[in-house]
Write a protein that holds these residues in place. Structure first.
Motif, mmCIF file in Angstrom:
data_model
loop_
_atom_site.group_PDB
_atom_site.id
_atom_site.type_symbol
_atom_site.label_atom_id
_atom_site.label_comp_id
_atom_site.label_asym_id
_atom_site.label_seq_id
_atom_site.Cartn_x
_atom_site.Cartn_y
_atom_site.Cartn_z
ATOM 1 N N ILE A 115 1.017 -6.002 -6.704
ATOM 2 C CA ILE A 115 -0.176 -5.161 -6.632
ATOM 3 C C ILE A 115 0.155 -3.965 -5.753
ATOM 4 O O ILE A 115 0.526 -4.123 -4.589
ATOM 5 C CB ILE A 115 -1.380 -5.923 -6.034
ATOM 6 C CG1 ILE A 115 -1.700 -7.160 -6.879
ATOM 7 C CG2 ILE A 115 -2.597 -4.996 -5.925
ATOM 8 C CD1 ILE A 115 -2.701 -8.104 -6.214
ATOM 9 N N LEU A 116 0.047 -2.773 -6.323
ATOM 10 C CA LEU A 116 0.235 -1.535 -5.571
ATOM 11 C C LEU A 116 -1.138 -0.968 -5.281
ATOM 12 O O LEU A 116 -1.953 -0.805 -6.188
ATOM 13 C CB LEU A 116 1.069 -0.535 -6.374
ATOM 14 C CG LEU A 116 2.485 -0.992 -6.740
ATOM 15 C CD1 LEU A 116 3.189 0.085 -7.572
ATOM 16 C CD2 LEU A 116 3.298 -1.337 -5.514
ATOM 17 N N VAL A 117 -1.391 -0.675 -4.025
ATOM 18 C CA VAL A 117 -2.685 -0.161 -3.593
ATOM 19 C C VAL A 117 -2.497 1.280 -3.148
ATOM 20 O O VAL A 117 -1.676 1.558 -2.276
ATOM 21 C CB VAL A 117 -3.259 -1.007 -2.436
ATOM 22 C CG1 VAL A 117 -4.544 -0.393 -1.914
ATOM 23 C CG2 VAL A 117 -3.474 -2.445 -2.879
ATOM 24 N N GLU A 118 -3.253 2.185 -3.741
ATOM 25 C CA GLU A 118 -3.203 3.590 -3.337
ATOM 26 C C GLU A 118 -4.387 3.855 -2.416
ATOM 27 O O GLU A 118 -5.546 3.763 -2.815
ATOM 28 C CB GLU A 118 -3.265 4.514 -4.548
ATOM 29 C CG GLU A 118 -3.172 5.970 -4.149
ATOM 30 C CD GLU A 118 -3.129 6.929 -5.324
ATOM 31 O OE1 GLU A 118 -3.579 8.068 -5.149
ATOM 32 O OE2 GLU A 118 -2.655 6.537 -6.416
ATOM 33 N N GLN A 147 0.835 -1.200 0.000
ATOM 34 C CA GLN A 147 0.000 0.000 0.000
ATOM 35 C C GLN A 147 0.868 1.248 0.000
ATOM 36 O O GLN A 147 1.909 1.282 0.644
ATOM 37 C CB GLN A 147 -0.872 0.046 1.258
ATOM 38 C CG GLN A 147 -2.000 -0.942 1.257
ATOM 39 C CD GLN A 147 -2.807 -0.798 2.526
ATOM 40 O OE1 GLN A 147 -2.682 -1.631 3.393
ATOM 41 N NE2 GLN A 147 -3.608 0.251 2.615
ATOM 42 N N ILE A 148 0.402 2.258 -0.699
ATOM 43 C CA ILE A 148 0.989 3.589 -0.654
ATOM 44 C C ILE A 148 -0.091 4.478 -0.039
ATOM 45 O O ILE A 148 -1.155 4.669 -0.634
ATOM 46 C CB ILE A 148 1.360 4.122 -2.057
ATOM 47 C CG1 ILE A 148 2.142 3.087 -2.875
ATOM 48 C CG2 ILE A 148 2.092 5.448 -1.937
ATOM 49 C CD1 ILE A 148 3.487 2.698 -2.351
ATOM 50 N N CYS A 149 0.172 4.988 1.150
ATOM 51 C CA CYS A 149 -0.812 5.802 1.864
ATOM 52 C C CYS A 149 -0.273 7.204 2.093
ATOM 53 O O CYS A 149 0.935 7.416 2.144
ATOM 54 C CB CYS A 149 -1.145 5.168 3.219
ATOM 55 S SG CYS A 149 -1.971 3.584 3.097
ATOM 56 N N GLY A 150 -1.176 8.117 2.254
ATOM 57 C CA GLY A 150 -0.823 9.499 2.538
ATOM 58 C C GLY A 150 -2.046 10.363 2.329
ATOM 59 O O GLY A 150 -3.055 9.908 1.796
ATOM 60 N N TYR A 151 -1.924 11.591 2.769
ATOM 61 C CA TYR A 151 -3.036 12.512 2.584
ATOM 62 C C TYR A 151 -3.135 12.950 1.125
ATOM 63 O O TYR A 151 -2.213 12.736 0.327
ATOM 64 C CB TYR A 151 -2.870 13.735 3.489
ATOM 65 C CG TYR A 151 -3.050 13.413 4.950
ATOM 66 C CD1 TYR A 151 -4.208 12.781 5.408
ATOM 67 C CD2 TYR A 151 -2.073 13.732 5.872
ATOM 68 C CE1 TYR A 151 -4.374 12.482 6.745
ATOM 69 C CE2 TYR A 151 -2.236 13.442 7.222
ATOM 70 C CZ TYR A 151 -3.384 12.819 7.651
ATOM 71 O OH TYR A 151 -3.549 12.527 8.980
ATOM 72 N N LYS A 152 -4.249 13.591 0.796
ATOM 73 C CA LYS A 152 -4.479 14.095 -0.557
ATOM 74 C C LYS A 152 -3.321 15.014 -0.969
ATOM 75 O O LYS A 152 -2.827 15.803 -0.175
ATOM 76 C CB LYS A 152 -5.807 14.864 -0.585
ATOM 77 C CG LYS A 152 -6.193 15.340 -1.952
ATOM 78 C CD LYS A 152 -7.566 15.980 -1.940
ATOM 79 C CE LYS A 152 -7.860 16.462 -3.339
ATOM 80 N NZ LYS A 152 -9.260 16.606 -3.600
ATOM 81 N N ASN A 153 -2.901 14.881 -2.212
ATOM 82 C CA ASN A 153 -1.817 15.675 -2.805
ATOM 83 C C ASN A 153 -0.458 15.452 -2.151
ATOM 84 O O ASN A 153 0.408 16.315 -2.217
ATOM 85 C CB ASN A 153 -2.162 17.173 -2.798
ATOM 86 C CG ASN A 153 -3.362 17.473 -3.657
ATOM 87 O OD1 ASN A 153 -3.534 16.887 -4.730
ATOM 88 N ND2 ASN A 153 -4.215 18.368 -3.190
ATOM 89 N N SER A 154 -0.273 14.273 -1.546
ATOM 90 C CA SER A 154 1.030 13.983 -0.944
ATOM 91 C C SER A 154 2.013 13.402 -1.949
ATOM 92 O O SER A 154 3.198 13.263 -1.640
ATOM 93 C CB SER A 154 0.867 13.026 0.244
ATOM 94 O OG SER A 154 0.321 11.791 -0.175
#
Length: 180
Positions: free
Chosen positions: A94-97, A6-13
């Protein structure tokens, strides 16, 4: 082999930019990479005036179109992440955003110093990725003399990268996936 990251972060990160760069690298390595993106705001994936758009607007609960080169499926429901991962099980990676609360290894994007609080809300963090313009690198450097990473809860150790270290991040992901 557990192949989901997973690639996580806030909007526009910078999540989508990072994923696009990683996909390019993985493709160059001959890996087939699937990407699953979460959009809490809703989206419109069908282009107006196409046949599938007309059929969906007419009331079809699901539409699919396929050609020798591409397949697209649009369903009028939210699909659980686990179901999507299962559909993509044959891909190399599999990359999950997004899907912050899902239980897969996470790379967390930090765009600005305020984003650090996201770390305390997530489990499964394996790496932090900081944008150079975020000011986070300066914070980390100024407090690194404390002996531990000032951005992480006590006792938590993860890898740390700058967002422009795409090759190193790709290598880290492959090593992490192989170790699972």
């Amino acid at each position: 082999m557990k192949q989901v990251i997973q690639i996580c972060g806030y909007k526009n990160s910078g999540k989508t930019t990072l994923i696009a760069g990683l996909v390019t690298i993985f493709k160059g390595m001959g890996l087939q990479t699937a990407v699953i993106k979460h959009d809490v705001h809703g989206f419109e994936g069908d282009v107006e005036a196409t046949d599938t758009y007309k059929l969906r607007k007419a009331g079809a609960t699901a539409t699919a179109i396929t050609s020798p080169w591409r397949t697209a499926v649009v369903e009028e429901r939210e699909t659980p992440l686990a179901e999507l991962v299962e559909q993509f099980h044959s891909y190399d990676l599999i990359l999950v955003e997004g899907f912050k609360q899902a239980d897969y290894p996470k790379l967390v994007m930090l765009h600005q110093p305020e984003d650090v609080e996201l770390i305390t809300q997530l489990s499964g963090i394996v790496a932090l990725i900081c944008r150079r313009d975020a000011g986070i690198e300066a914070l980390r450097e100024s407090e690194s003399s404390l002996g531990s990473d000032p951005l992480l809860p006590e006792g938590v150790e993860v890898a740390s990268f700058s967002a422009d270290e795409l090759e190193q991040i790709a290598d880290f992901i492959l090593k992490h996936v192989k170790a699972q």
